[in-house]
Design a protein around this motif. Structure first.
Motif, PDB file in Angstrom:
ATOM      1  N   CYS A   7       0.850  -1.195   0.000  1.00 57.70           N
ATOM      2  CA  CYS A   7       0.000   0.000   0.000  1.00 57.70           C
ATOM      3  C   CYS A   7       0.884   1.242   0.000  1.00 57.70           C
ATOM      4  O   CYS A   7       2.064   1.187   0.322  1.00 57.70           O
ATOM      5  CB  CYS A   7      -0.962   0.002   1.174  1.00 57.70           C
ATOM      6  N   GLU A   8       0.275   2.334  -0.381  1.00 54.91           N
ATOM      7  CA  GLU A   8       0.967   3.615  -0.452  1.00 54.91           C
ATOM      8  C   GLU A   8       0.644   4.423   0.793  1.00 54.91           C
ATOM      9  O   GLU A   8      -0.504   4.487   1.223  1.00 54.91           O
ATOM     10  CB  GLU A   8       0.493   4.355  -1.700  1.00 54.91           C
ATOM     11  N   VAL A   9       1.679   5.033   1.376  1.00 60.81           N
ATOM     12  CA  VAL A   9       1.523   5.881   2.554  1.00 60.81           C
ATOM     13  C   VAL A   9       2.204   7.213   2.250  1.00 60.81           C
ATOM     14  O   VAL A   9       3.337   7.240   1.762  1.00 60.81           O
ATOM     15  CB  VAL A   9       2.155   5.222   3.804  1.00 60.81           C
ATOM     16  N   MET A  31       3.899   1.968   9.415  1.00 65.04           N
ATOM     17  CA  MET A  31       3.697   0.522   9.460  1.00 65.04           C
ATOM     18  C   MET A  31       2.316   0.173   9.997  1.00 65.04           C
ATOM     19  O   MET A  31       1.641  -0.719   9.471  1.00 65.04           O
ATOM     20  CB  MET A  31       4.795  -0.134  10.296  1.00 65.04           C
ATOM     21  N   GLN A  32       1.878   0.892  11.003  1.00 61.08           N
ATOM     22  CA  GLN A  32       0.544   0.653  11.560  1.00 61.08           C
ATOM     23  C   GLN A  32      -0.532   0.955  10.521  1.00 61.08           C
ATOM     24  O   GLN A  32      -1.486   0.183  10.350  1.00 61.08           O
ATOM     25  CB  GLN A  32       0.320   1.516  12.795  1.00 61.08           C
ATOM     26  N   GLU A  33      -0.392   2.065   9.820  1.00 60.87           N
ATOM     27  CA  GLU A  33      -1.363   2.435   8.789  1.00 60.87           C
ATOM     28  C   GLU A  33      -1.449   1.344   7.714  1.00 60.87           C
ATOM     29  O   GLU A  33      -2.542   0.942   7.300  1.00 60.87           O
ATOM     30  CB  GLU A  33      -0.967   3.771   8.159  1.00 60.87           C
ATOM     31  N   LEU A  73       5.471   6.715   0.069  1.00 64.51           N
ATOM     32  CA  LEU A  73       6.169   5.492   0.431  1.00 64.51           C
ATOM     33  C   LEU A  73       5.320   4.289   0.059  1.00 64.51           C
ATOM     34  O   LEU A  73       4.089   4.370   0.056  1.00 64.51           O
ATOM     35  CB  LEU A  73       6.428   5.466   1.939  1.00 64.51           C
ATOM     36  N   ASN A  74       5.970   3.185  -0.245  1.00 65.61           N
ATOM     37  CA  ASN A  74       5.278   1.917  -0.438  1.00 65.61           C
ATOM     38  C   ASN A  74       5.644   1.023   0.734  1.00 65.61           C
ATOM     39  O   ASN A  74       6.831   0.882   1.054  1.00 65.61           O
ATOM     40  CB  ASN A  74       5.677   1.248  -1.752  1.00 65.61           C
ATOM     41  N   VAL A  75       4.645   0.441   1.364  1.00 65.03           N
ATOM     42  CA  VAL A  75       4.875  -0.464   2.482  1.00 65.03           C
ATOM     43  C   VAL A  75       4.379  -1.843   2.086  1.00 65.03           C
ATOM     44  O   VAL A  75       3.207  -2.001   1.735  1.00 65.03           O
ATOM     45  CB  VAL A  75       4.169   0.020   3.772  1.00 65.03           C
ATOM     46  N   ASP A  95      11.027   3.944  -0.361  1.00 66.92           N
ATOM     47  CA  ASP A  95      10.758   5.312  -0.818  1.00 66.92           C
ATOM     48  C   ASP A  95      10.262   5.287  -2.264  1.00 66.92           C
ATOM     49  O   ASP A  95      10.101   4.222  -2.857  1.00 66.92           O
ATOM     50  CB  ASP A  95      11.979   6.219  -0.630  1.00 66.92           C
ATOM     51  N   ASN A  96      10.049   6.477  -2.830  1.00 68.02           N
ATOM     52  CA  ASN A  96       9.477   6.565  -4.180  1.00 68.02           C
ATOM     53  C   ASN A  96      10.442   6.139  -5.285  1.00 68.02           C
ATOM     54  O   ASN A  96      10.065   6.099  -6.445  1.00 68.02           O
ATOM     55  CB  ASN A  96       8.918   7.966  -4.458  1.00 68.02           C
TER      56      ASN A  96
END
Length: 136
Positions: A7-9, A31-33, A73-75, A95-96
């Protein structure tokens, strides 16, 4: 075959210090998101919703600073262990440009809100967590 969730943050304006570096406490928030998005979306796809879970233990390895310009960011999220009432989630923050900036593990425990004790994971939770299992 594991089901790695990504997902993207967003890096928010207030996340960084005067040097433009994201504060290390924000990594846990990112990380929580991502973990909430993972559990919510994956369980909804199976007709369920996440039961109560709590973080028992968490560790983060900081590899590269995240700056105001690193986002979005991608997590990546996957599980490394699924037990009777607990599971471990691995988070990889990129990162992007795709560079890995941090990784972290969270030991999560199913939680009974009434008794305030651990509870067994529901079948729907187990199905989603086992599908995302990548051996450590």
């Amino acid at each position: 075959m594991s089901d790695v969730f990504t997902c993207e943050v967003q890096v928010r304006w207030g996340d960084s210090d005067r040097l433009g570096h994201v504060n290390n406490t924000r990594y846990a928030e990112y990380m929580q998101e991502a973990r909430i998005q993972f559990l919510t979306s994956k369980l909804a796809a199976h007709g369920g919703r996440p039961g109560y879970v709590v973080v028992r233990k968490m560790s983060i390895e900081f590899l590269k600073p995240v700056t105001d310009h690193s986002g979005p960011l991608n997590v990546e999220i996957f599980t490394t262990h699924v037990g009777t009432s607990s599971f471990t989630v691995r988070h990889v923050v990129r990162d992007n440009t795709g560079t890995e900036c941090a990784s972290g593990d969270a030991l999560m425990v199913g939680f009974d809100q009434v008794t305030e004790k651990s509870r067994p994971l529901a079948d729907s939770e187990r199905l989603v967590l086992e599908a995302a299992l990548v051996p450590a």
